[in-house]
Enzyme design. Structure first.
Site, PDB file in Angstrom:
ATOM      1  N   HIS A   7      31.422 -32.085 -84.877  1.00 55.52           N
ATOM      2  CA  HIS A   7      32.568 -32.972 -85.079  1.00 55.52           C
ATOM      3  C   HIS A   7      32.218 -34.406 -84.734  1.00 55.52           C
ATOM      4  O   HIS A   7      31.240 -34.667 -84.040  1.00 55.52           O
ATOM      5  CB  HIS A   7      33.804 -32.529 -84.270  1.00 55.52           C
ATOM      6  N   HIS A  79      32.532 -40.199 -79.745  1.00 58.05           N
ATOM      7  CA  HIS A  79      31.271 -39.448 -79.648  1.00 58.05           C
ATOM      8  C   HIS A  79      31.059 -38.616 -80.908  1.00 58.05           C
ATOM      9  O   HIS A  79      31.976 -38.438 -81.706  1.00 58.05           O
ATOM     10  CB  HIS A  79      31.234 -38.557 -78.397  1.00 58.05           C
ATOM     11  N   GLU A 130      27.502 -35.372 -77.754  1.00 58.30           N
ATOM     12  CA  GLU A 130      27.919 -34.104 -77.172  1.00 58.30           C
ATOM     13  C   GLU A 130      27.079 -32.996 -77.818  1.00 58.30           C
ATOM     14  O   GLU A 130      26.842 -33.029 -79.027  1.00 58.30           O
ATOM     15  CB  GLU A 130      29.413 -33.864 -77.463  1.00 58.30           C
TER      16      GLU A 130
HETATM   17 CO    CO Z   1      33.841 -33.502 -78.666  1.00 62.36          CO
END
Ligand code: CO
Length: 134
Positions: A7, A79, A130
């Site tokens: 994502h 992020h 991440e």
């Molecule tokens: Co995230």
């Protein structure tokens, strides 16, 4: 080592307005807001054919998103999340290359219920990364 883009997370100053924009203007499949008290965020997931967008909005005064929105009042990309098969092996490989893991270095359970880690943005061209074990 890294796999799919899981994502892209965007911090937003108005969750309802942004969710409506993605639903109506962009015609995306937009989920309901979910409070994630452990992470200090309210999240809206947007499903795209090849990845997800996560809209992040601060939850509580200690939210990690609050400072980001203070610096970026219009919102912005917060992020990106890459999938890995083995998060501990990924962490050990990355730290051996000199990359810094945020926090105590141990995975936490992320918004999708899976182990995640964050890597220092200064080690990745200003981009907070991440890693999520899938
Ligand atoms: Co995230």
């Amino acid at each position: 080592m890294i796999g799919r883009l899981n994502h892209v997370a965007i911090a937003v100053p108005d969750l309802t307005a942004t969710a409506d924009q993605y639903r109506h203007a962009l015609g995306a499949k937009v989920g309901a807001p979910q409070d994630e008290p452990a992470h200090g965020v309210t999240v809206v997931f947007i499903e795209l054919p090849n990845t997800k967008i996560e809209l992040l909005y601060p939850l509580g005064d200690a939210s990690p998103i609050k400072g980001f929105l203070d610096k970026n009042p219009a919102g912005g990309i917060h992020h990106i999340c890459y999938e890995v098969e083995d998060i501990l092996a990924a962490r050990d490989h990355l730290t051996a290359t000199g990359a810094r893991v945020l926090g105590d270095g141990n995975p936490k359970i992320g918004a999708h219920g899976k182990p995640v880690l964050f890597l220092h943005p200064k080690d990745f061209n200003g981009c907070l990364v991440e890693l999520e074990q899938v």
